[in-house]
Design an enzyme around this catalytic site. Structure first.
Site, short mmCIF file in Angstrom:
data_model
loop_
_atom_site.label_atom_id
_atom_site.label_comp_id
_atom_site.label_asym_id
_atom_site.label_seq_id
_atom_site.Cartn_x
_atom_site.Cartn_y
_atom_site.Cartn_z
N GLY A 101 0.80 -1.22 0.00
CA GLY A 101 0.00 0.00 0.00
C GLY A 101 0.83 1.27 0.00
N HIS A 102 0.13 2.38 -0.05
CA HIS A 102 0.76 3.70 -0.08
C HIS A 102 1.51 3.99 1.22
CE1 HIS A 102 -2.20 5.45 2.69
NE2 HIS A 102 -3.03 4.57 2.16
N ASP A 103 2.66 4.66 1.08
CA ASP A 103 3.44 5.13 2.22
C ASP A 103 4.03 3.99 3.06
OD1 ASP A 103 2.83 8.25 2.28
OD2 ASP A 103 0.94 7.23 1.90
N TRP A 140 0.68 2.97 5.16
CA TRP A 140 1.43 3.48 6.30
C TRP A 140 2.06 2.39 7.16
CZ3 TRP A 140 2.47 8.36 5.87
CH2 TRP A 140 1.54 9.23 5.28
#
Lengths: 353, 353, 353
Positions: free
Chosen positions: B242-244, B262
């Site tokens: 996922g993102h980050d 995250w």
């Protein structure tokens, strides 16, 4: 199409007026005048009496009890799913098959194409062997050293890498990837750090005749032997079939299943959605693995398992039922403790009763 | 190749006749005359004595006890997987590396290509920076503002979007998608309804050197920082990063793993197949997450966890064993209740014993 | 951009010096001078006082208690995620939208294109209908008989098959596959063996307005009705939406979710990552399904469920807590057995107390 002609063509028994005309097949919920309604599941059959369809296609077993409730024509068949497939073939003409090699495809001069091969625009075909009637969709990639059997169909955007053989009539879904290397690494000493490097694979992939592979599914090549998907096995979308795996024939892998390296899945075994099989684990012939189950020990032929780690299906059902009542069990233990404590308080701990 | 020469080349000890010739590596089950057989797992070693291979490659530790059982030549090595990789390199010539920019590729005039870059037919390369020796497979897409380090290899059909940097020697599998926006939405008032609109991402993706990314895997760009896959991390097929997210270095994500936004996965951590990590959750260095586990709380460095929600591996094993015997436990409680009830019936409830 | 101007533009309240300039948005951990720092989650707000950012964007509710701890300028807003989206729009110019039909795209002469349609290099577009402002990414495939509504955006490498309609402003992620046939087979007798053949589908796929579909996600066409993803539903990466499924509007399917054939997911329902819904099962409006949960029975509107098989979320939490303490419970039962056994030994089994 007239109902009497349709009944004949699909092998169904007609109840009602054979002069009626139906033009298409539709879910029983959506079907209206001119439609042949179909109930996809037993509980949808309850909706049948209220359907607005011109005719309904139902299982013989259901018709025997309920046909009198219907006020529209009925086609009865067993198995009803076969009659459905035939009715769709009769009423819904198949889309025209693609023909010829599109001039915007990139086909290697060394590729060998059978008769009536179709290759879509943007596809890239290497020094491969394509049997009669093969279809390669737009933007698909067929590498060098690939064999596609007669009538094989590779969907748009699918990727078939070197060393993959696809059997007669097999279907490879859009975006599927066949023949990528598996997840096998070996340590290489280095001055500065231990580095894991991929082990080059000497096996390929064999997709046997009549196999269906879903969209965006991955079948890795074998490290030491061919990864094999046996004849008429059906593989849904987003499935992972690891390196050196042997599946089928006639097995079923539902969407998002994962089979780790060196595992085997026997003839006719069915793995429900999102289930997984650990590496080097064997699922026996005709076994059934429940949805989201995690198989970590060999599954005997014909067994049904569920849960993670997977256990016999009935044991799992029982355990899950008990799990929901653990609170109650704990309360019962607490009551026993209280009662025994009370008695202990009343009765001297040592000494006769 | 002569066995004595092969032994020397792969760092193995030879038992038997060095004049023998082997031509290829094969699984011990499939190996025949002219093959070097390899047992991929300890329990396959039981099959070794019956192998038809000209020679076998086995671990030193196994050879010490069992070499006398064999009637064929043997190569012994530790770690055996490294010797295997080297034997494959020696006996199976690597397929020829692709060379040059195919005229049917679409390469932006502003792209900057290093020496010996290969770009396959049908690939589309934007205003990107490709280091020496980069390989871009057929039908892959490299967007503007991408950097591919020296020796990086982007597989057929892979999609690398703007703002993605891929390190030296990293491999991106067929059909993988790097740099798509993550699953981040914010409400926007509208006259008629609350609508969730995607939040544009300001972070990119950094794939460090030596990383392997599997087929059809997705690595989302960061909303507020770069999503990062650390050096030499190995990511299998159909994985969602996922993102980050920050993963690695040297971490392992097996097929179908999902890491939500995250989250972080520490150096050398291993996530087995189909496991998942909740958003904003940290998996510590060297931690091990079991297959299908669901991590919802931070995992300490070096810990092993399993189950959903994930708990320490040993506790989970114990709980699963108990779960299978809940029926028995319930029966024991019932017996206690019956016995206590019987005693109560005999003894007056109040009053001395 | 000056902070006072930014505050005005994004609808935030400014605490501190409006003359300060910020140039970009960054995670609070990475933000430095010139940055507007953003804490993505409540527990990241603890890091805020130590941030090196020129300014911070925080929720009003947090600012009320903590603003005095900060030694930098602060923008306060509610909901803060909306202000974030707007701040990104203000400070980070959107990448230039692609324009025009690339000459290296293959567009069928019968395709009907609205105004300002952009089609990337290598894309293949059949006899389809593309509304005003549609964007088709490089190497994407749009089949015949597809409709893309105004402003729809189909990502690079995505595959949109015949009979798919995509609504206004909807986004289809890179590598996604829309409209492949579902996993529906019917037996056909054959002389030699029972063969399961795919049932041709008469339904299509409808993606309504404002829907977002993630990368490498699959949405199968319907067997008997259209598969439908309702308006503004958000679907993450690697999700499987089966044939004849109806989802949304405004539903959320997180990464790697799987919805089997004929299932429905109601308005506003949220399915967390890696969860699955069994075929013909209904998830009610506003229901919430936990990560990795397996829904096998209908979920009432508004309910929250978890586990496999999915049960009410609170029951599941309790059961999981108890599960961890099964060992203790077993020990308590053993103690009871011992005590009762001891008493039995002391007290004559039959006869008064």
């Amino acid at each position: 199409m007239r109902l009497d002609a349709l009944a004949l063509q699909i092998g169904a028994r007609l109840l009602g007026d054979g002069d009626l005309e139906v033009a298409r097949v539709r879910s029983v919920f959506d079907a209206g005048p001119g439609d042949l309604g179909f109930a996809a599941a037993p509980d949808e059959l309850r909706a049948v009496p209220a359907a607005h369809a011109t005719a309904l296609l139902v299982p013989e077993s259901w018709a025997a009890e309920h046909a009198h409730e219907l006020d529209c024509a009925t086609l009865c068949a067993e198995p009803v799913s076969r009659a459905l497939g035939r009715a769709i073939d009769a009423l819904h003409p198949a889309p025209p098959a693609p023909r010829g090699v599109d001039p915007r495809a990139v086909v290697h001069a060394g590729a060998r194409l059978g008769r009536d091969v179709a290759i879509g625009p943007g596809a890239v075909v290497g020094r491969a062997l394509l049997g009669d009637g093969v279809i390669v969709g737009p933007l698909a990639f067929i590498a060098d050293d690939v064999e596609l059997g007669p009538g094989a169909n590779v969907g748009p955007g699918a990727i078939v890498l070197s060393g993959v053989r696809v059997g007669a009539g097999a279907q490879v879904g859009p975006g599927a990837v066949l023949g990528d290397e598996g997840f096998v690494f070996a340590p290489e000493d280095q001055a500065e750090r231990r580095e894991n490097v991929p082990v080059r694979h000497v096996g390929g992939v064999v997709i046997e005749e009549g196999v269906c592979i879903g969209a965006n599914t991955c079948v890795d090549r074998g490290a030491l032997r061919d990864t094999r998907v046996g004849a008429h096995t059906r593989v849904d979308n987003l499935v992972q079939v690891g390196h050196d795996v042997i599946v089928g024939p006639d097995a079923v892998l539902v969407a998002q299943v994962g089979i780790a390296g060196w595992a085997t899945v026997g003839e006719g075994a069915v793995l429900a959605g999102q289930s997984g099989v650990k590496e080097r684990t064997d699922v026996g012939r005709g076994a059934r693995v429940g949805g989201q189950a995690g198989v970590v020990h060999d599954v005997p032929a014909g067994a049904a398992v569920a849960g993670t780690p997977a256990i016999p299906h009935l044991s799992w059902l029982k355990a899950m039922a008990r799990l929901r009542h653990l609170d109650a069990l704990e309360r019962r233990v607490r009551v026993l403790e209280a009662r025994l404590g009370e008695r202990d308080a009343l009765a001297p701990r040592s000494g006769g009763g």
